[in-house]
Design a protein around this motif. Structure first.
Motif, PDB file in Angstrom:
ATOM      1  N   GLY A 109      32.961 110.064 -17.498  1.00 52.07           N
ATOM      2  CA  GLY A 109      32.174 111.262 -17.183  1.00 52.07           C
ATOM      3  C   GLY A 109      31.214 111.561 -18.311  1.00 52.07           C
ATOM      4  O   GLY A 109      31.411 111.119 -19.452  1.00 52.07           O
ATOM      5  N   GLU A 110      30.158 112.307 -17.992  1.00 51.95           N
ATOM      6  CA  GLU A 110      29.087 112.537 -18.966  1.00 51.95           C
ATOM      7  C   GLU A 110      29.584 113.054 -20.315  1.00 51.95           C
ATOM      8  O   GLU A 110      29.050 112.695 -21.352  1.00 51.95           O
ATOM      9  N   THR A 119      23.984 113.836 -19.149  1.00 57.18           N
ATOM     10  CA  THR A 119      22.937 113.217 -18.326  1.00 57.18           C
ATOM     11  C   THR A 119      23.529 112.227 -17.325  1.00 57.18           C
ATOM     12  O   THR A 119      24.690 111.835 -17.415  1.00 57.18           O
ATOM     13  N   LEU A 120      22.673 111.807 -16.402  1.00 59.16           N
ATOM     14  CA  LEU A 120      23.042 110.747 -15.463  1.00 59.16           C
ATOM     15  C   LEU A 120      23.307 109.445 -16.215  1.00 59.16           C
ATOM     16  O   LEU A 120      24.228 108.706 -15.901  1.00 59.16           O
ATOM     17  N   ALA A 152      29.778 108.767 -12.492  1.00 59.28           N
ATOM     18  CA  ALA A 152      30.694 108.037 -13.378  1.00 59.28           C
ATOM     19  C   ALA A 152      31.800 107.367 -12.556  1.00 59.28           C
ATOM     20  O   ALA A 152      32.103 106.180 -12.750  1.00 59.28           O
ATOM     21  N   GLU A 171      38.516 112.297  -4.287  1.00 58.17           N
ATOM     22  CA  GLU A 171      37.468 113.293  -4.524  1.00 58.17           C
ATOM     23  C   GLU A 171      37.876 114.643  -3.918  1.00 58.17           C
ATOM     24  O   GLU A 171      38.279 114.725  -2.765  1.00 58.17           O
ATOM     25  N   ALA A 172      37.716 115.701  -4.712  1.00 61.61           N
ATOM     26  CA  ALA A 172      38.121 117.044  -4.272  1.00 61.61           C
ATOM     27  C   ALA A 172      37.181 117.613  -3.207  1.00 61.61           C
ATOM     28  O   ALA A 172      37.624 118.333  -2.307  1.00 61.61           O
ATOM     29  N   ARG A 173      35.907 117.316  -3.315  1.00 65.38           N
ATOM     30  CA  ARG A 173      34.931 117.902  -2.370  1.00 65.38           C
ATOM     31  C   ARG A 173      34.949 117.141  -1.047  1.00 65.38           C
ATOM     32  O   ARG A 173      35.496 116.054  -0.955  1.00 65.38           O
ATOM     33  N   GLY A 178      29.181 114.692  -6.690  1.00 69.15           N
ATOM     34  CA  GLY A 178      29.480 115.622  -7.773  1.00 69.15           C
ATOM     35  C   GLY A 178      28.284 116.466  -8.149  1.00 69.15           C
ATOM     36  O   GLY A 178      27.713 117.163  -7.306  1.00 69.15           O
ATOM     37  N   ARG A 179      27.863 116.358  -9.399  1.00 64.02           N
ATOM     38  CA  ARG A 179      26.739 117.182  -9.872  1.00 64.02           C
ATOM     39  C   ARG A 179      25.377 116.586  -9.494  1.00 64.02           C
ATOM     40  O   ARG A 179      24.340 117.057  -9.958  1.00 64.02           O
ATOM     41  N   SER A 196      21.340 117.327 -10.697  1.00 62.89           N
ATOM     42  CA  SER A 196      20.438 116.508 -11.500  1.00 62.89           C
ATOM     43  C   SER A 196      19.160 116.166 -10.730  1.00 62.89           C
ATOM     44  O   SER A 196      19.197 115.906  -9.539  1.00 62.89           O
ATOM     45  N   LEU A 198      15.746 115.149 -12.898  1.00 58.88           N
ATOM     46  CA  LEU A 198      14.907 114.273 -13.722  1.00 58.88           C
ATOM     47  C   LEU A 198      15.684 113.036 -14.164  1.00 58.88           C
ATOM     48  O   LEU A 198      16.861 113.127 -14.494  1.00 58.88           O
ATOM     49  N   VAL A 348      43.054 116.407  -7.081  1.00 57.53           N
ATOM     50  CA  VAL A 348      44.216 116.027  -7.876  1.00 57.53           C
ATOM     51  C   VAL A 348      44.691 117.262  -8.630  1.00 57.53           C
ATOM     52  O   VAL A 348      43.893 117.988  -9.232  1.00 57.53           O
TER      53      VAL A 348
HETATM   54  C1  FAD Z   1      21.647 121.926 -12.479  1.00 60.74           C
HETATM   55  C2  FAD Z   1      21.814 120.586 -13.150  1.00 60.74           C
HETATM   56  C3  FAD Z   1      20.698 119.890 -13.576  1.00 60.74           C
HETATM   57  C4  FAD Z   1      20.836 118.661 -14.184  1.00 60.74           C
HETATM   58  N1  FAD Z   1      19.715 117.979 -14.538  1.00 60.74           N
HETATM   59  C5  FAD Z   1      19.826 116.729 -14.998  1.00 60.74           C
HETATM   60  C6  FAD Z   1      18.668 115.951 -15.181  1.00 60.74           C
HETATM   61  O1  FAD Z   1      17.551 116.406 -14.895  1.00 60.74           O
HETATM   62  N2  FAD Z   1      18.817 114.685 -15.658  1.00 60.74           N
HETATM   63  C7  FAD Z   1      20.042 114.144 -15.946  1.00 60.74           C
HETATM   64  O2  FAD Z   1      20.115 112.997 -16.377  1.00 60.74           O
HETATM   65  N3  FAD Z   1      21.170 114.876 -15.764  1.00 60.74           N
HETATM   66  C8  FAD Z   1      21.092 116.141 -15.292  1.00 60.74           C
HETATM   67  N4  FAD Z   1      22.209 116.856 -15.032  1.00 60.74           N
HETATM   68  C9  FAD Z   1      23.520 116.305 -15.446  1.00 60.74           C
HETATM   69  C10 FAD Z   1      24.061 115.271 -14.456  1.00 60.74           C
HETATM   70  O3  FAD Z   1      24.006 115.779 -13.158  1.00 60.74           O
HETATM   71  C11 FAD Z   1      25.507 114.984 -14.836  1.00 60.74           C
HETATM   72  O4  FAD Z   1      25.569 114.554 -16.181  1.00 60.74           O
HETATM   73  C12 FAD Z   1      26.148 113.891 -13.983  1.00 60.74           C
HETATM   74  O5  FAD Z   1      25.854 114.031 -12.625  1.00 60.74           O
HETATM   75  C13 FAD Z   1      27.651 113.946 -14.214  1.00 60.74           C
HETATM   76  O6  FAD Z   1      28.282 112.913 -13.497  1.00 60.74           O
HETATM   77  P1  FAD Z   1      29.846 112.730 -13.646  1.00 60.74           P
HETATM   78  O7  FAD Z   1      30.234 111.639 -12.743  1.00 60.74           O
HETATM   79  O8  FAD Z   1      30.215 112.660 -15.076  1.00 60.74           O
HETATM   80  O9  FAD Z   1      30.470 114.126 -13.137  1.00 60.74           O
HETATM   81  P2  FAD Z   1      30.436 114.736 -11.664  1.00 60.74           P
HETATM   82  O10 FAD Z   1      29.185 114.382 -10.974  1.00 60.74           O
HETATM   83  O11 FAD Z   1      30.737 116.183 -11.820  1.00 60.74           O
HETATM   84  O12 FAD Z   1      31.648 113.999 -10.946  1.00 60.74           O
HETATM   85  C14 FAD Z   1      32.981 114.424 -11.096  1.00 60.74           C
HETATM   86  C15 FAD Z   1      33.617 114.467  -9.726  1.00 60.74           C
HETATM   87  O13 FAD Z   1      34.978 114.887  -9.866  1.00 60.74           O
HETATM   88  C16 FAD Z   1      35.295 115.719  -8.755  1.00 60.74           C
HETATM   89  N5  FAD Z   1      36.471 116.525  -9.086  1.00 60.74           N
HETATM   90  C17 FAD Z   1      36.540 117.643  -9.838  1.00 60.74           C
HETATM   91  N6  FAD Z   1      37.808 118.090  -9.883  1.00 60.74           N
HETATM   92  C18 FAD Z   1      38.558 117.226  -9.155  1.00 60.74           C
HETATM   93  C19 FAD Z   1      39.940 117.142  -8.840  1.00 60.74           C
HETATM   94  N7  FAD Z   1      40.833 118.018  -9.308  1.00 60.74           N
HETATM   95  N8  FAD Z   1      40.356 116.132  -8.055  1.00 60.74           N
HETATM   96  C20 FAD Z   1      39.478 115.191  -7.568  1.00 60.74           C
HETATM   97  N9  FAD Z   1      38.158 115.236  -7.839  1.00 60.74           N
HETATM   98  C21 FAD Z   1      37.699 116.237  -8.633  1.00 60.74           C
HETATM   99  C22 FAD Z   1      34.035 116.532  -8.556  1.00 60.74           C
HETATM  100  O14 FAD Z   1      33.984 117.123  -7.274  1.00 60.74           O
HETATM  101  C23 FAD Z   1      32.952 115.482  -8.779  1.00 60.74           C
HETATM  102  O15 FAD Z   1      32.578 114.857  -7.583  1.00 60.74           O
HETATM  103  C24 FAD Z   1      22.115 118.093 -14.396  1.00 60.74           C
HETATM  104  C25 FAD Z   1      23.245 118.788 -13.957  1.00 60.74           C
HETATM  105  C26 FAD Z   1      23.098 120.009 -13.329  1.00 60.74           C
HETATM  106  C27 FAD Z   1      24.325 120.720 -12.810  1.00 60.74           C
END
Ligand code: FAD
Length: 511
Positions: A109-110, A119-120, A152, A171-173, A178-179, A196, A198, A348
């Motif tokens: 994760g980020e 970030t992505l 991630a 996945e919970a949703r 995710g984000r 996300s 940009l 979870v």
């Molecule tokens: C408003 C906003 C703007 C952004 N702008 C940018 C941008 O411009 N450029 C950029 O690079 N990044 C940006 N980001 C950041 C980027 O979106 C994130 O860094 C990235 O999407 C994170 O990915 P991840 O897989 O780490 O987490 P997530 O995408 O959050 O994935 C984690 C997953 O775990 C799931 N989860 C949570 N709890 C549980 C549980 N108990 N059981 C099972 N599943 C669960 C969630 O539902 C989710 O699907 C932005 C984020 C936001 C919110």
């Protein structure tokens, strides 16, 4: 920093404190991550007695024809937008979080990325790293669970499947991504991105976008700044320069302090509120650098962001190679997910590890046992007690989770009949374009708008029609830190009133 009134007449310091308490105590209310203009939401705090309403003030800002908003801070499966360097945290804490535990459990994760946290790019790299780590411990054919179907998690799952492991994604949703949350809504004439948007200049990520046929266009971010009376002013670097000097000053300290403390103790907070030649005081420009720069980039207030770790130089020269997707960015996630075994709507609630197995308990009442787990639970979720670890996580992991910050940033997409703000507000040449000797876009409509003076609710506005070249009358407001936490509690109606008030200077702008 002065004590002048923040929105609603709350003194500035009280306002910041209240915002911080609300933002980092982990709000309990569960609301939808987004909602549409047409869907009324119940307010979380119904009032017992009717409050007298103020007579409406005539506004030069027309009503939007459509609205979409996010609420990442209260989203139970995110609990914030992205991680940031809270003062007292270190990069080693991210590295610690990324270290496998007993060969059975590894976090991705980020927030676990030291190279590109928040970030992505960081999310993707963390997925690749975690898959590599867990594969190093695993025997061929083992069963591996990946928790979370964000970038991630899906990256890790795809990698592990490609290496021949049996993988299940939980996945919970009721959706993947995710984000990353792309919404197709014809009312906007362009894909709406509630998370996300940009894309950074990262070869792997750009390659993944191309492989998923998600096109991109360069994002230059030509800026325009107006005062609250609507007069356009040339953007000043005075506020950012003060932040840079405070950052440099903090490097000599034996311990970390917040950006606010560094500003105060290094003497960088301007004493005078007297306006300069441009009608804006040095203190006004510092507040502008914080509210339209530091806060949207970290999701947090200057009182909690690390002075030593957070580098304000990024405000002077935006990272080169930023681009905007021209089709839903979720296309990348869809492609990664293709053919994977994904269980949706299953959160979870417990991760129990022993020497040979990992058992997962789900909120559906089911449980499953696997050989190893990749957890991509967001930092904001790890900070709560939503998921129980058995045995408890080792102390250094608990410390990292507590000390790293989770910022709150939201976006609001507004569609209008006509781009009323565009006629009067033109771009100043971007620092980036100047630095690279590119043709300046000064004089043409700006793609990033902000207000200097006062305490704006919206950190900055992005003119989607200009940024994408589509011409659509669509604005995206970026709302950050305490303002995001405050606005997430508002009904759609109150929310729209709050953000439209911020557009008033653009409706009356004079170039
Ligand atoms: C408003 C906003 C703007 C952004 N702008 C940018 C941008 O411009 N450029 C950029 O690079 N990044 C940006 N980001 C950041 C980027 O979106 C994130 O860094 C990235 O999407 C994170 O990915 P991840 O897989 O780490 O987490 P997530 O995408 O959050 O994935 C984690 C997953 O775990 C799931 N989860 C949570 N709890 C549980 C549980 N108990 N059981 C099972 N599943 C669960 C969630 O539902 C989710 O699907 C932005 C984020 C936001 C919110």
């Amino acid at each position: 920093m002065d004590e002048r009134g923040a929105p609603n007449g709350i003194p500035r310091r009280t306002f910041l404190r209240a915002g911080l308490a609300a933002g980092f105590a982990g709000a309990a209310a569960i609301v939808l991550a987004s909602c549409t203009w047409d869907e009324p939401r119940p307010t979380t705090t119904p009032t017992a007695t009717p409050t007298p309403t103020a007579p409406p003030t005539p506004s030069a800002v027309p009503r939007p024809t459509n609205m979409r908003r996010s609420a990442w801070g209260t989203d139970p499966y995110a609990r914030g937008a992205f991680s940031f360097a809270e003062f007292g945290s270190t990069d080693q804490m991210r590295t610690r979080l990324a270290t496998p535990i007993g060969g059975r459990l590894v976090f991705a994760g980020e927030a676990t990325s030291s190279l590109a946290p928040g970030t992505l790019q960081g999310a993707r790299l963390s997925g690749l790293r975690a898959a590599g780590d867990i594969a190093g411990f695993a025997e061929p054919g083992e069963r591996i669970a990946v928790i979370g179907a964000g970038l991630a998690g899906l990256t890790a799952a795809r990698e592990l499947v490609d290496q021949g492991f049996e993988v299940i994604v939980i996945e919970a949703r009721d959706r993947i991504g995710g984000r990353v949350q792309s919404v197709v809504d014809d009312a906007f004439g362009t894909p709406v991105e509630l998370g996300s948007w940009l894309v950074g200049d990262d070869e792997g990520l750009v390659g993944a976008l191309a492989a998923a046929s998600v096109g991109t266009i360069p994002f230059l971010g030509s800026a325009a700044v107006v005062r609250i009376d609507g007069t356009q002013v040339e953007p000043s670097t005075a506020g950012t320069d003060a932040l840079v000097r405070a950052h440099v000053w903090s490097q000599a300290l034996p311990h970390d302090v917040s950006v606010a403390t560094a500003l105060l103790q290094s003497g960088e907070v301007p004493a005078s509120e007297a306006p300069g030649d441009d009608g804006v005081s040095p203190a006004g420009w510092l507040r502008h650098a914080i509210s339209s720069g530091l806060e949207p980039l970290t999701g947090a207030a200057a009182t909690v962001v690390s002075a030593q770790a957070w580098d304000p130089a990024q405000l002077l020269a935006p990272p080169p190679g930023l681009s905007l997707p021209t089709s839903p960015i979720s296309g990348v996630l869809d492609q990664l997910a293709d053919g994977l075994d994904i269980v949706l709507t299953s959160a979870v609630t417990q991760i129990a590890t022993n020497d040979t197995r990992v058992s997962l308990r789900l909120d559906t009442g089911e449980s499953l046992t696997v050989d190893r787990v990749v957890s991509t639970l967001p930092l904001g979720v790890l900070k709560t007690d939503q998921v129980r670890f058995q045995p408890p996580l080792p102390r250094p992991y608990q410390l990292a989770i507590a000390q790293l910050g989770m910022g709150v940033v939201d976006v609001v997409w507004l569609a209008f009949d006509a781009p009323f703000w565009r006629a009067d507000v033109a771009a100043d040449a971007t620092a980036e374009a100047q630095a690279e000797g590119e043709a300046s876009d000064a004089g043409s409509p700006a793609s990033v708008l902000s207000v200097v003076g006062g305490f704006p609710t919206v950190a900055r506005w992005i003119d989607v029609g200009v940024a994408t070249g589509s011409g659509e009358a669509v604005l995206v407001g970026v709302i950050a830190a305490a303002q995001a936490t405050r606005l997430e509690q508002l009904s759609d109606q109150d929310f729209v009133s709050a953000v439209l008030a911020d557009l008033e200077p653009f409706a009356t702008a004079t170039g």
